[in-house]
Design a protein around this motif. Structure first.
Motif, short mmCIF file in Angstrom:
data_model
loop_
_atom_site.label_atom_id
_atom_site.label_comp_id
_atom_site.label_asym_id
_atom_site.label_seq_id
_atom_site.Cartn_x
_atom_site.Cartn_y
_atom_site.Cartn_z
N ASP A 115 0.74 -1.14 0.20
CA ASP A 115 -0.01 0.19 0.00
C ASP A 115 0.98 1.48 -0.03
OD1 ASP A 115 -2.30 -1.43 -0.13
OD2 ASP A 115 -2.62 -1.54 1.97
N ASP A 131 -5.91 -10.41 2.52
CA ASP A 131 -6.60 -9.30 2.12
C ASP A 131 -5.84 -8.66 1.03
OD1 ASP A 131 -8.75 -7.40 2.70
OD2 ASP A 131 -7.17 -6.33 3.61
N THR A 159 -3.79 -3.72 -0.99
CA THR A 159 -5.12 -4.56 -0.09
C THR A 159 -6.15 -3.90 -0.90
OG1 THR A 159 -4.88 -2.86 1.44
CG2 THR A 159 -3.60 -4.80 2.01
N SER A 161 -9.68 -2.01 -1.34
CA SER A 161 -10.00 -0.84 -0.85
C SER A 161 -11.57 -0.80 -0.41
CB SER A 161 -9.98 0.31 -2.03
OG SER A 161 -10.69 1.68 -1.94
N TYR A 187 -15.91 -4.95 4.51
CA TYR A 187 -15.52 -3.73 3.91
C TYR A 187 -17.10 -2.91 3.79
CZ TYR A 187 -12.03 -6.75 2.24
OH TYR A 187 -11.06 -7.64 2.17
N ARG A 228 -5.97 -6.88 9.92
CA ARG A 228 -5.60 -5.61 9.42
C ARG A 228 -6.82 -4.46 9.45
NH1 ARG A 228 -1.95 -4.87 5.33
NH2 ARG A 228 -2.17 -7.10 4.85
N ARG A 230 -8.09 -0.53 7.99
CA ARG A 230 -7.91 0.39 6.71
C ARG A 230 -9.11 1.30 6.77
NH1 ARG A 230 -6.45 -0.36 0.35
NH2 ARG A 230 -5.93 1.68 -0.14
N ASP A 242 -5.72 8.08 3.64
CA ASP A 242 -5.82 6.39 3.51
C ASP A 242 -4.72 5.96 4.84
OD1 ASP A 242 -5.88 3.91 3.13
OD2 ASP A 242 -5.58 4.00 0.95
N THR A 244 -3.63 2.62 7.11
CA THR A 244 -3.51 1.36 7.40
C THR A 244 -2.89 0.76 8.81
OG1 THR A 244 -1.52 0.97 5.82
CG2 THR A 244 -3.61 0.95 4.76
N ASN A 246 -1.77 -2.99 10.30
CA ASN A 246 -1.59 -4.33 10.24
C ASN A 246 -0.76 -4.90 11.36
OD1 ASN A 246 -1.86 -6.91 8.68
ND2 ASN A 246 0.40 -6.79 8.52
#
Length: 816
Positions: A115, A131, A159, A161, A187, A228, A230, A242, A244, A246
């Motif tokens: 990412d 993922d 990964t 979105s 998601y 993870r 996001r 954005d 993230t 993990n």
């Protein structure tokens, strides 16, 4: 003219290899699906898609990874042309080789971004793929835009979105050898401005190999879990945030290294051949945390990006380093690494005649390593025998008349074990400035473009070391008098105490300039031909493993110093020894006690490795979109090549600069949509990599030998066939996938005295699909091919990890 050129290139491409098919994309016509057009990925540095750039690359979607059994970075081996990642050891060891260059230890030759966040340490390269939406593998130096440790190429992982993918995915899997895993991902797009995703996974591997010395328990068991998060925020139409985060925990068993025989010296034991049998339980534990924040601002004429990354790696390895049932020596290694990185990138909007990217990047890595080595009882006997055998070999026999006396030298390090401590801090600071411009329609010629780029990398390395050992040794000297076999005591048994250590600090810095020049001609939007020249480098560093060698050398000279101080006065007082013999013995003792001044910097530092890559290639989409193919030919000139080998003492691997090598080869990738239901793909890579300047000594010269761990051939052939069922049937369709991938010959040593011939594995998958659900039966290594995944030598003994046997499993997937 364009049609003639395209037809010629098409004929050259018919024998070629791989590309991939997007996931869950309807096809109304018989055309190849371009992943880059279906799965749109935002990258801060590029202005165009990969197949529109002057480089050789392969992209895999999530469906491609599933159909080709890609569950980690190591499964990409041979699936991508000229890429070899031996699957051995633990997740600590991810050795990536591309086009004749690579790395077993220390810094990698291929970079990894997840990412858009760089993973600096290759100890973190092998992570869970539950993922992942897409993987790009870019071959050849990517140093101008991505900097250090991308001289062989770059792997980019993306990964899913939560703005483009909605719902909850549940996956359950079971396989032979007690393998089980589960993952759930959600998601959710809350509004047009905010979306988030969450993923959790757990996996258990029962192990394939047994350790005969530990009640035949599975040696390569593995348990891991993690997740993870996001979140993407769009405050306005020009700004994107954005985030993230993990985390993964891994607990792996030992190392399934089986004995293959002695390589020189001692007598072999045939009953040990092919056995995994070491008596100290080994294993690896790792905590891995990664976090990142991508900021992107869209202006009228440019895009400004900021990528901030943080990584924490905390691991613990226990290793029976002789890999036998003997108690020779063990090693424990703990690493604690923290890395903070930042990249600022400014680039033009796509579609302009002048496209440009400019930016700055920096990172700082804190790395603390605790790595003690412990000699066990058999190791103590080995150390003692080396000292005594060496001394007794050179002590003379004294003769006077009919009588002779043979000296008997005895020096024994006491105790049942000898621990050698080692604590090291090796921080790294890196900063860079870079710019790349592409001039389209050069000199008014439509389709002709020139790319010019340059990067300046500055790196500063430090080493803070504290290592040593404390021990006692007992020395005595006697003479065996003949005839009569009388033993005459000369030096009574005397105990000496020693304490040896190395403590200090080193630092080193350097600057690397990384240019790139590429000329490209676009026949149209989907067809082009290019030529490029680029430079890449792999950073230097310090071999902390060398301190065990330095201490062992110091131990011998310190012991002999004690021996000399006790022996020389006795020898001088023995009447039956003539003066010439006395001086010979005294000179020998003083010579063995002589301690050379140790240059720690010279003993531990290895220089950066760099290479120039010359490449020509083409990307083609032909026959009304039914065939997509990529071709490339390359020549790489590598200097100061870093080679991993065991230290002279056998105590661990070190990196050395091996002079020069050259690598030339070719790559081809092809995929064809023969019908709406039948897709074929394949890839082939050829690499001829040899040393051109690698002289170890007057007696040892490796010039002309093959570079180790580099397959001459890699290829992959695959097919997918979709069996459509009538509307209203209990299934929507049945998908059949099969692929065969191969690599070889692979030489394991610079001497080229051990190798693995060309071998291949066949994998297959049958998927039953209904709506958002799928049940799949799969098999890996269906032919149960037997091959060496890895081979090495230590203490004049050979060991190998064999490839995994046939495995059968079932997957259940559904989306809510």
């Amino acid at each position: 003219m364009k049609k003639i050129i395209l037809n010629v290139l098409a004929l050259l491409a018919i024998g070629a290899t791989q590309t991939v098919r997007g996931e869950e994309v309807p096809q109304d016509t018989t055309k190849v699906v371009d992943i880059e057009e279906v799965v749109v990925i935002a990258t801060p540095k590029e202005n165009s898609r990969l197949r529109q750039q002057a480089l050789s690359a392969t992209s895999l979607s999530q469906a491609d990874m599933r159909n080709n059994a890609v569950q980690s970075v190591k499964n990409l081996s041979a699936l991508v042309p000229n890429l070899f990642i031996p699957d051995y050891g633990s997740k600590l060891t991810t050795s990536v080789y591309v086009r004749g260059i690579g790395s077993r230890i220390n810094t990698p030759a291929v970079g990894l971004y997840v990412d858009n966040i760089p993973f600096i340490d290759k100890s973190a390269f092998d992570f869970n793929y539950s993922d992942i939406e897409r993987i790009d593998v870019m071959r050849g130096p990517q140093g101008t835009l991505y900097g250090r440790n991308t001289m062989g190429g770059l792997i980019r992982v993306f990964t899913k979105s939560p703005f483009t993918y909605q719902g909850t995915d549940l996956t359950l899997s079971a396989a032979t050898y007690n393998n089980y895993k589960a993952s759930v991902s959600h998601y959710h797009r809350i509004s047009q401005q905010f979306a988030f995703s969450a993923n959790f996974f757990y996996e258990h591997k029962g192990g394939f190999f047994k350790n005969a010395a530990l009640n035949n328990e599975r040696v390569d068991k593995d348990d891991e879990f993690g997740g993870r998060l996001r979140a993407i925020l769009l405050p306005n139409e020009n700004l994107k945030l954005d985030f993230t985060l993990n985390y993964e925990y891994t607990h792996q068993g030992g190392y399934p290294y089986e004995y293959t025989g002695v390589t020189e010296g001692e007598e072999d034991r045939a009953d040990y051949i092919g056995r995994i049998a070491y008596n100290h339980r080994s294993g690896y534990k790792r905590n891995l945390l990664n976090g990142g924040l991508n900021l992107e601002h869209q202006a009228d004429n440019f895009v400004l990006s900021s990528v901030t990354g943080f990584q924490l790696l905390d691991d613990h390895m226990d290793l029976d380093q002789d890999f036998t049932e003997q108690n020779i020596y063990t090693m424990m290694q703990k690493q604690n690494s923290k890395t903070l990185s930042e990249e600022l990138v400014l680039k033009s909007k796509p579609g302009r005649r002048w496209q440009w990217t400019t930016g700055a990047s920096a990172f700082y890595q804190w790395l603390h390593t605790d790595a003690p080595v412990t000699f066990q009882s058999d190791g103590m006997a080995w150390l003692n025998s080396m000292t005594n055998d060496n001394a007794n070999r050179y002590l003379p026999t004294i003769s006077q008349g009919p009588m002779t006396m043979q000296f008997v030298f005895s020096d024994v390090i006491g105790g049942s074990t000898l621990p050698i401590s080692g604590v090291f801090d090796t921080p790294v600071l890196n900063a860079a400035l870079f710019h790349q411009s592409t001039f389209n329609d050069l000199f008014g010629a439509e389709g002709l473009s020139l790319t010019l780029g340059l990067r300046m990398d500055y790196e500063r390395l430090k080493l803070d070391y504290n290592t040593g050992c404390t021990y006692s040794h007992t020395y005595s000297l006697s003479g065996k008098l003949t005839p009569g076999d009388r033993v005459i005591p000369m030096v009574p048994e005397t105990r000496f105490d020693q304490s040896l250590s190395y403590r200090g600090k080193l630092n080193h810095d350097y600057i690397q300039l990384l240019p790139k020049v590429a000329l490209q001609y676009d026949f149209d939007r989907r067809n082009n031909i290019y030529a490029s020249v680029s430079k890449g480098y792999r950073s230097g560093g310090y071999n902390i493993q060398m301190f065990s060698d330095l201490l062992q050398t110091d131990m011998r000279s310190a012991n002999m110093g004690d021996v000399a101080s006790a022996t020389i006065p006795v020898i001088e007082g023995v009447g039956m020894i003539d003066d010439a013999t006395k001086q010979k013995i005294i000179g020998m003792l003083n010579g063995m006690a002589q301690k050379a001044e140790t240059d720690v910097r010279q003993a531990t530092l290895y220089r950066p490795e760099y290479s120039w890559n010359y490449e020509v290639g083409t990307h083609l989409t032909l026959f009304d979109g039914r065939l997509q193919t990529d071709l490339a030919a390359f020549y790489m000139d590598t200097r100061d090549q870093q080679i991993s080998r065991f230290a002279a003492s056998g105590l661990g691997r070190i990196t050395v600069n091996a002079g020069k090598s050259r690598s030339l080869g070719a790559e081809a990738a092809l995929r064809a949509q023969l019908t709406n239901d039948l897709t074929l793909n394949g890839s082939y890579g050829y690499t001829y990599a040899t040393f051109t300047d690698y002289v170890v000594s007057d007696e040892v010269n490796y010039n002309g030998r093959y570079v180790p761990f580099v397959p001459k051939h890699t290829f992959n052939i695959g097919a997918q066939y979709i069996i459509g069922l009538k509307k209203g049937a209990w299934l929507d369709n049945i998908t059949l996938n099969a692929h065969y991938k191969a690599a070889g010959r692979i030489y394991w040593t610079e001497e080229n005295n051990a190798s693995q011939a060309l071998y291949g594995t066949l994998n297959g998958r049958i998927s039953l699909n209904k709506g958002n659900g799928q049940i799949a039966l799969w098999v890996n290594n269906a032919l149960n091919t037997c091959y060496q995944a890895f081979w090495f030598e230590t203490m004049s003994r050979g060991f190998a990890q064999m490839g995994r046997p046939v495995q059968i499993g079932i997957d259940l997937r559904c989306r809510f």
